[in-house]
Write a protein that holds these residues in place. Structure first.
Motif, mmCIF file in Angstrom:
data_model
loop_
_atom_site.group_PDB
_atom_site.id
_atom_site.type_symbol
_atom_site.label_atom_id
_atom_site.label_comp_id
_atom_site.label_asym_id
_atom_site.label_seq_id
_atom_site.Cartn_x
_atom_site.Cartn_y
_atom_site.Cartn_z
ATOM 1 N N ILE A 8 -58.855 13.670 14.348
ATOM 2 C CA ILE A 8 -59.672 13.462 13.204
ATOM 3 C C ILE A 8 -60.871 13.382 13.772
ATOM 4 N N ILE A 9 -61.720 14.520 13.654
ATOM 5 C CA ILE A 9 -62.772 14.983 14.571
ATOM 6 C C ILE A 9 -63.973 15.059 13.567
ATOM 7 N N TYR A 10 -64.973 14.089 13.769
ATOM 8 C CA TYR A 10 -66.127 14.051 12.959
ATOM 9 C C TYR A 10 -67.306 14.650 13.735
ATOM 10 N N ASP A 11 -68.227 15.443 12.765
ATOM 11 C CA ASP A 11 -69.258 15.801 13.380
ATOM 12 C C ASP A 11 -70.482 14.783 13.082
ATOM 13 N N VAL A 44 -52.502 10.219 24.799
ATOM 14 C CA VAL A 44 -52.776 10.859 23.552
ATOM 15 C C VAL A 44 -54.154 11.497 23.407
ATOM 16 N N GLN A 45 -55.436 10.765 24.230
ATOM 17 C CA GLN A 45 -56.642 10.905 24.194
ATOM 18 C C GLN A 45 -56.586 12.148 25.181
ATOM 19 N N ASP A 46 -55.811 12.363 26.349
ATOM 20 C CA ASP A 46 -55.944 13.551 27.334
ATOM 21 C C ASP A 46 -55.530 14.842 26.715
ATOM 22 N N CYS A 47 -54.354 14.639 25.620
ATOM 23 C CA CYS A 47 -53.736 15.742 24.917
ATOM 24 C C CYS A 47 -54.699 16.179 24.102
ATOM 25 N N LEU A 48 -55.433 15.572 23.444
ATOM 26 C CA LEU A 48 -56.353 16.013 22.467
ATOM 27 C C LEU A 48 -57.257 16.824 23.253
ATOM 28 N N ILE A 49 -58.067 16.147 24.054
ATOM 29 C CA ILE A 49 -59.042 16.791 24.876
ATOM 30 C C ILE A 49 -58.608 18.054 25.233
ATOM 31 N N ARG A 50 -57.340 18.325 25.859
ATOM 32 C CA ARG A 50 -56.917 19.622 26.387
ATOM 33 C C ARG A 50 -56.601 20.563 25.346
ATOM 34 N N GLU A 51 -55.818 20.262 24.213
ATOM 35 C CA GLU A 51 -55.452 21.082 23.272
ATOM 36 C C GLU A 51 -56.722 21.446 22.331
ATOM 37 N N LEU A 52 -57.714 20.622 22.179
ATOM 38 C CA LEU A 52 -58.881 21.332 21.413
ATOM 39 C C LEU A 52 -59.721 22.348 22.257
ATOM 40 N N ILE A 60 -64.296 17.320 22.576
ATOM 41 C CA ILE A 60 -64.378 16.288 21.790
ATOM 42 C C ILE A 60 -64.107 14.984 22.547
ATOM 43 N N ARG A 61 -64.413 13.856 21.878
ATOM 44 C CA ARG A 61 -64.417 12.640 22.766
ATOM 45 C C ARG A 61 -63.517 11.733 21.697
ATOM 46 N N PRO A 62 -62.044 11.580 22.213
ATOM 47 C CA PRO A 62 -61.352 10.691 21.298
ATOM 48 C C PRO A 62 -61.807 9.245 21.407
ATOM 49 N N TYR A 63 -62.113 8.208 20.432
ATOM 50 C CA TYR A 63 -62.778 6.935 20.428
ATOM 51 C C TYR A 63 -61.681 5.895 20.018
ATOM 52 N N ALA A 64 -60.776 6.262 18.881
ATOM 53 C CA ALA A 64 -60.128 5.097 18.491
ATOM 54 C C ALA A 64 -59.101 5.613 17.838
ATOM 55 N N ALA A 65 -57.694 4.735 17.967
ATOM 56 C CA ALA A 65 -56.453 5.132 17.144
ATOM 57 C C ALA A 65 -56.682 5.013 15.890
ATOM 58 N N PHE A 66 -56.089 5.897 15.158
ATOM 59 C CA PHE A 66 -56.096 5.904 13.554
ATOM 60 C C PHE A 66 -54.619 5.543 12.996
ATOM 61 N N GLY A 67 -53.482 6.033 13.664
ATOM 62 C CA GLY A 67 -52.513 5.946 12.864
ATOM 63 C C GLY A 67 -51.198 6.696 13.682
ATOM 64 N N VAL A 68 -50.006 6.163 13.174
ATOM 65 C CA VAL A 68 -48.659 6.873 13.552
ATOM 66 C C VAL A 68 -48.134 7.323 12.409
ATOM 67 N N ASN A 69 -47.670 8.538 12.254
ATOM 68 C CA ASN A 69 -46.453 8.939 11.040
ATOM 69 C C ASN A 69 -45.230 9.637 11.632
ATOM 70 N N ALA A 82 -52.385 10.102 15.473
ATOM 71 C CA ALA A 82 -53.738 10.311 15.078
ATOM 72 C C ALA A 82 -54.720 9.436 15.735
ATOM 73 N N TRP A 83 -55.909 10.051 16.269
ATOM 74 C CA TRP A 83 -56.954 9.391 16.738
ATOM 75 C C TRP A 83 -58.301 10.034 16.399
ATOM 76 N N LYS A 84 -59.026 9.232 15.942
ATOM 77 C CA LYS A 84 -60.475 9.376 15.692
ATOM 78 C C LYS A 84 -61.381 10.057 17.052
ATOM 79 N N ALA A 85 -62.098 10.995 16.475
ATOM 80 C CA ALA A 85 -62.810 11.754 17.720
ATOM 81 C C ALA A 85 -64.184 12.248 17.291
ATOM 82 N N LYS A 86 -65.092 12.316 18.200
ATOM 83 C CA LYS A 86 -66.372 12.702 17.858
ATOM 84 C C LYS A 86 -66.280 14.337 18.335
#
Length: 128
Positions: A8-11, A44-52, A60-69, A82-86
């Motif tokens: 969940i990437i915020y600008d 999860v953080q490394d996965c998101l950095i790699r995938e994006l 991106i910079r993931p900074y907080a866990a958001f949830g699991v579904n 899901a993780w929040k990221a900048k």
């Protein structure tokens, strides 16, 4: 069970990046929070950095866990983490998606999301 990470990437203005899955792919035509499958031993953080970086060419910079579904698409059972990221930098170049948008959290309901993402959409729209 497949473990998938979603960002969940915020600008800088508070808008969130969403992307539409390319037709012909699983869940094609539906919107999602970008991310991908975790590799063995990967955080999860490394996965998101790699995938994006791979899928959109952005940093991106993931900074907080958001949830699991947990969700089942027929025979495919996945855990979406899901993780929040900048957003840090880079120009978006799409490979797995055919469109992207930066939207305010309150605008998420206008888009048709993949079922696994919907609990996160609902939380973001409530400002949780």
């Amino acid at each position: 069970m497949i473990e998938v990470a979603a960002a969940i990437i915020y600008d800088e203005t508070g808008k969130i990046l969403i992307a539409r899955r390319r037709e012909g792919k699983s869940q094609g035509g539906l919107w999602e929070f970008p991310g991908g499958k975790l590799e063995a031993g990967e955080s999860v953080q490394d996965c998101l950095i790699r995938e994006l970086q791979e899928e959109m060419g952005i940093e991106i910079r993931p900074y907080a866990a958001f949830g699991v579904n947990e969700h089942s698409y027929g025979s495919v059972h996945l855990t979406l983490i899901a993780w929040k990221a900048k957003y840090v930098n880079g120009t978006i170049t799409l490979t797995d998606h055919d469109e992207y948008r930066w939207v305010q959290p309150g605008e998420l309901g206008v888009y048709t999301f993949a079922a696994a993402d919907i609990p996160f959409v609902e939380r973001l729209m409530r400002n949780d």
